[in-house]
Design a protein around this motif. Structure first.
Motif, PDB file in Angstrom:
ATOM      1  N   ALA A  48       0.837  -1.205   0.000  1.00  9.57           N
ATOM      2  CA  ALA A  48       0.000   0.000   0.000  1.00  9.57           C
ATOM      3  C   ALA A  48       0.869   1.252   0.000  1.00  9.57           C
ATOM      4  CB  ALA A  48      -0.937  -0.004   1.201  1.00  9.57           C
ATOM      5  N   LEU A  49       1.935   1.260   0.804  1.00 11.00           N
ATOM      6  CA  LEU A  49       2.852   2.395   0.857  1.00 11.00           C
ATOM      7  C   LEU A  49       3.544   2.584  -0.491  1.00 11.00           C
ATOM      8  CD1 LEU A  49       4.170   4.610   2.552  1.00 11.00           C
ATOM      9  CD2 LEU A  49       5.890   2.938   3.228  1.00 11.00           C
ATOM     10  N   PHE A  50       3.978   1.503  -1.104  1.00 11.98           N
ATOM     11  CA  PHE A  50       4.614   1.553  -2.416  1.00 11.98           C
ATOM     12  C   PHE A  50       3.636   2.098  -3.469  1.00 11.98           C
ATOM     13  CE2 PHE A  50       5.770  -0.422  -6.497  1.00 11.98           C
ATOM     14  CZ  PHE A  50       7.020   0.150  -6.659  1.00 11.98           C
ATOM     15  N   SER A  51       2.376   1.690  -3.403  1.00 13.55           N
ATOM     16  CA  SER A  51       1.357   2.161  -4.338  1.00 13.55           C
ATOM     17  C   SER A  51       1.132   3.665  -4.197  1.00 13.55           C
ATOM     18  CB  SER A  51       0.040   1.431  -4.125  1.00 13.55           C
ATOM     19  OG  SER A  51       0.180   0.057  -4.397  1.00 13.55           O
ATOM     20  N   VAL A  52       1.081   4.151  -2.960  1.00 12.87           N
ATOM     21  CA  VAL A  52       0.885   5.582  -2.720  1.00 12.87           C
ATOM     22  C   VAL A  52       2.084   6.374  -3.253  1.00 12.87           C
ATOM     23  CG1 VAL A  52       0.706   7.345  -0.904  1.00 12.87           C
ATOM     24  CG2 VAL A  52      -0.671   5.276  -0.765  1.00 12.87           C
ATOM     25  N   ALA A  94       4.476   9.871  -7.390  1.00  8.27           N
ATOM     26  CA  ALA A  94       5.584  10.079  -8.323  1.00  8.27           C
ATOM     27  C   ALA A  94       5.069  10.256  -9.751  1.00  8.27           C
ATOM     28  CB  ALA A  94       6.563   8.912  -8.252  1.00  8.27           C
ATOM     29  N   LEU A  95       4.085   9.458 -10.152  1.00  8.49           N
ATOM     30  CA  LEU A  95       3.532   9.579 -11.500  1.00  8.49           C
ATOM     31  C   LEU A  95       2.717  10.857 -11.661  1.00  8.49           C
ATOM     32  CD1 LEU A  95       2.494   5.901 -12.264  1.00  8.49           C
ATOM     33  CD2 LEU A  95       4.395   7.182 -13.239  1.00  8.49           C
ATOM     34  N   ALA A  96       2.048  11.300 -10.618  1.00  9.69           N
ATOM     35  CA  ALA A  96       1.268  12.539 -10.676  1.00  9.69           C
ATOM     36  C   ALA A  96       2.180  13.748 -10.834  1.00  9.69           C
ATOM     37  CB  ALA A  96       0.403  12.671  -9.436  1.00  9.69           C
TER      38      ALA A  96
END
Length: 114
Positions: free
Chosen positions: A6-10, A15-17
């Protein structure tokens, strides 16, 4: 393990945003100037007033600017102007022979027949 995913996904989402495209301007490559020259039955010295600025130039003989001829022959009397509307007056000596408002587009070359 679920917390790490979940932390990696956030972090990946943030980063992509941050890599947004943004706004960009595009230039067409056309110069921001137009050209006017004056055509007559013979080559003659003239005085041209464009929006209060005076130019001493000459007319181009009518045959020299026809489509079949080299365009370089017309550059000798060409005046460079900014695109837009211009008040143009032409004088031969003290006599006004032409007076008109002309609209010149970017990269347009306008031949004015006197």
């Amino acid at each position: 393990m679920k917390k790490i995913i979940a932390l990696f996904s956030v972090i990946a989402t943030l980063a992509l945003a941050a890599c947004s495209v943004g706004s960009h301007s595009v230039s067409s490559g056309m110069p921001d100037e137009g050209y006017i020259w004056f055509v007559s039955t013979s080559e003659q010295p003239i005085t041209v007033d464009i929006d209060g600025t005076t130019y001493q130039t000459q007319t181009v003989k009518e045959k020299e600017w026809q489509k079949r001829r080299d365009i370089k022959a017309t550059t000798k009397g060409m005046i460079t102007v900014t695109p837009g509307q211009h008040n143009v007056k032409v004088f031969r000596g003290d006599t006004e022979v032409y007076s008109k408002k002309l609209f010149i587009s970017a990269s347009e070359a306008k031949a004015v027949k006197l």
